[in-house]
Design an enzyme around this catalytic site. Structure first.
Site, PDB file in Angstrom:
ATOM      1  N   GLY A 198       0.449  -1.351  -0.132  1.00 35.95           N
ATOM      2  CA  GLY A 198      -0.025  -0.129   0.013  1.00 35.95           C
ATOM      3  C   GLY A 198       0.873   1.551   0.192  1.00 35.95           C
ATOM      4  N   THR A 199       2.053   1.244   0.600  1.00 34.62           N
ATOM      5  CA  THR A 199       2.680   2.585   0.877  1.00 34.62           C
ATOM      6  C   THR A 199       3.491   3.378  -0.501  1.00 34.62           C
ATOM      7  OG1 THR A 199       3.169   2.187   3.276  1.00 34.62           O
ATOM      8  CG2 THR A 199       4.954   3.215   1.814  1.00 34.62           C
TER       9      THR A 199
ATOM     10  N   ASN B 252      -7.646   4.263   9.365  1.00 34.65           N
ATOM     11  CA  ASN B 252      -7.654   3.040  10.049  1.00 34.65           C
ATOM     12  C   ASN B 252      -7.448   2.792  11.350  1.00 34.65           C
ATOM     13  OD1 ASN B 252      -5.164   4.803   9.228  1.00 34.65           O
ATOM     14  ND2 ASN B 252      -3.895   3.875  10.550  1.00 34.65           N
TER      15      ASN B 252
ATOM     16  N   HIS C 198      -1.658  -8.277   2.387  1.00 29.32           N
ATOM     17  CA  HIS C 198      -1.968  -8.968   4.189  1.00 29.32           C
ATOM     18  C   HIS C 198      -2.748  -8.022   5.173  1.00 29.32           C
ATOM     19  CE1 HIS C 198      -0.023  -5.213   6.336  1.00 29.32           C
ATOM     20  NE2 HIS C 198      -0.191  -5.026   5.046  1.00 29.32           N
TER      21      HIS C 198
ATOM     22  N   THR D  92      12.036  -7.153 -10.911  1.00 31.52           N
ATOM     23  CA  THR D  92      11.236  -8.338 -11.007  1.00 31.52           C
ATOM     24  C   THR D  92      10.015  -9.063 -10.412  1.00 31.52           C
ATOM     25  OG1 THR D  92      13.428  -9.347 -11.573  1.00 31.52           O
ATOM     26  CG2 THR D  92      11.719 -11.718 -10.906  1.00 31.52           C
TER      27      THR D  92
ATOM     28  N   CYS E  51      -1.423  13.430  21.289  1.00 30.04           N
ATOM     29  CA  CYS E  51      -0.063  13.501  21.631  1.00 30.04           C
ATOM     30  C   CYS E  51      -0.427  15.153  22.207  1.00 30.04           C
ATOM     31  CB  CYS E  51       0.176  14.975  20.514  1.00 30.04           C
ATOM     32  SG  CYS E  51       0.270  13.617  19.055  1.00 30.04           S
TER      33      CYS E  51
END
Length: 378
Positions: A70-71, A150, A200, A236, A327
């Site tokens: 995904g990244t 997420n 995944h 590849t 935070c």
């Protein structure tokens, strides 16, 4: 008892996926770029996988490009979508995955784009009126908004975003990593230019994903070095990973309805049990079934002593989950998502994320352990 409730981070490999991958590992070792028989056999497996993915998403195989995950897919969409179309303005939210936010911020820092953030509410919902204002007030924009968050699970109406982007001639990219294989995406109807997948997250292998690129949009490669993926992604190909991805997505679509019912049932049951047994508990993000990703439940616990030990103590009890807090300062490394929705930094949060393999007994065990921990730290 050992319980795995961190499926939003990664999922167990489906045995049927492993079986198919093992067969390819054992029997198909030819380089897909080679012209001899062994190579042609490998190439045929990749193109079969590409066709499987395309058919499930109602698009053309020519629009599917396999990546390392995904990244990479997000980076390709953002960097190439912006640069190759000579865009100077981008719109995103402060709730996006770091693969999106960090990439856009790096491009802003380099002077490539001006970056605008669309408003969101305390549950993580996009302000669509503000999004339209941003689109109206800027030249052609690049819009990047994820389908489901997420961390907190809140869903974005990507059909509506697609309509707005079409209205203002914007390019639309959506990080669909958390929803691919969990919702049916029909690319013949969605007005979207880029969509991504990481295998995944849907019981496939790590290290492989894909990028969907709408045929109306032309981009250059992010990674050079070979003619693979129709000259769009050098290197590849991860043959057995690609085969595993296609198998995992095929299983996900075939069993989607029953898995949705099972997993939504577990989420609703856990939510109700937590409310019943732990006073002062609340939830981050939307929890209504039609507004929230059914695999994710983000729980906000009452202020407690040793809050930073909550995940550690869950791990000691054999429960795998993830979380954190908002935070509390500019230097504090906490959840940027919880900070963006205004969550209290004094309340620890845990993300429980479910899969088809989880059970009601695991929920009962987890709720009991969480209740004990809250009583000890009260």
């Amino acid at each position: 008892m050992r319980v795995y409730f961190d499926n939003a981070a990664t999922t167990p490999l489906d045995p049927e996926v492993l079986k198919q991958m093992y067969s390819v590992m054992e029997n198909n070792y030819g380089n897909p770029s080679s012209i001899h028989g062994h190579g042609r056999e490998s190439r045929a497996l990749i193109e079969k996988a590409r066709k499987t993915v395309a058919n499930l998403l109602h698009t053309s195989p020519a629009e599917i490009f396999f990546t390392s995950g995904g990244t990479e897919a997000d980076n390709t969409a953002i960097r190439c979508g912006i640069v190759d179309n000579q865009l100077k303005h981008a719109i995103t939210s402060r709730l996006e995955h770091h693969a999106v936010i960090h990439t856009l911020e790096a491009m802003q820092k380099a002077g490539i784009i001006n970056l605008s953030f669309v408003d969101t509410d305390t549950k993580g919902n996009i302000d669509y009126g503000h999004l339209e204002t941003l689109l109206q007030n800027n030249d052609r924009s690049f819009v990047s908004l994820m389908h489901a968050n997420n961390e907190i699970g809140t869903l974005t109406d990507i059909a509506l975003v697609g309509d707005l982007c079409e209205k203002y001639n914007a390019i639309f990219h959506s990080d669909t990593v958390q929803t691919m294989g969990h919702y049916a995406h029909d690319l013949s109807k969605l007005k979207i230019h880029f969509m991504v997948c990481a295998a995944h997250k849907l019981h496939g292998p790590k290290g492989v994903g894909f990028l969907h690129v709408n045929h109306k949009l032309k981009i250059k490669p992010l990674i050079y070095g070979g003619s693979q993926e129709r000259n769009m992604r050098g290197g590849t190909e991860n043959l057995y990973g690609i085969v595993g991805l296609a198998k995992a997505l095929d299983i996900a679509y075939t069993e989607m309805e029953q898995h949705q019912q099972h997993i939504q049932g577990l989420k609703t049951y856990m939510l109700n049990q937590l409310v019943e047994k732990i006073p002062g508990i609340s939830f981050n993000g939307e929890t209504d079934a039609d507004k929230s990703l059914y695999t994710v439940l983000n729980v906000s616990f009452p202020d407690m002593e040793m809050a930073d030990m909550l995940l550690f103590n869950l791990d000691i009890a054999g429960i795998s989950a993830s979380g954190g807090s908002a935070c509390s300062s500019g230097t504090d490394i906490g959840s940027h998502v919880l900070t963006a929705i205004g969550a209290s930094p004094s309340r620890p949060s845990v993300r429980f994320s479910f899969s088809k393999y989880n059970t009601k007994e695991e929920v009962d065990y987890t709720v009991a352990k969480v209740r004990d921990l809250c009583m000890v730290n009260a």
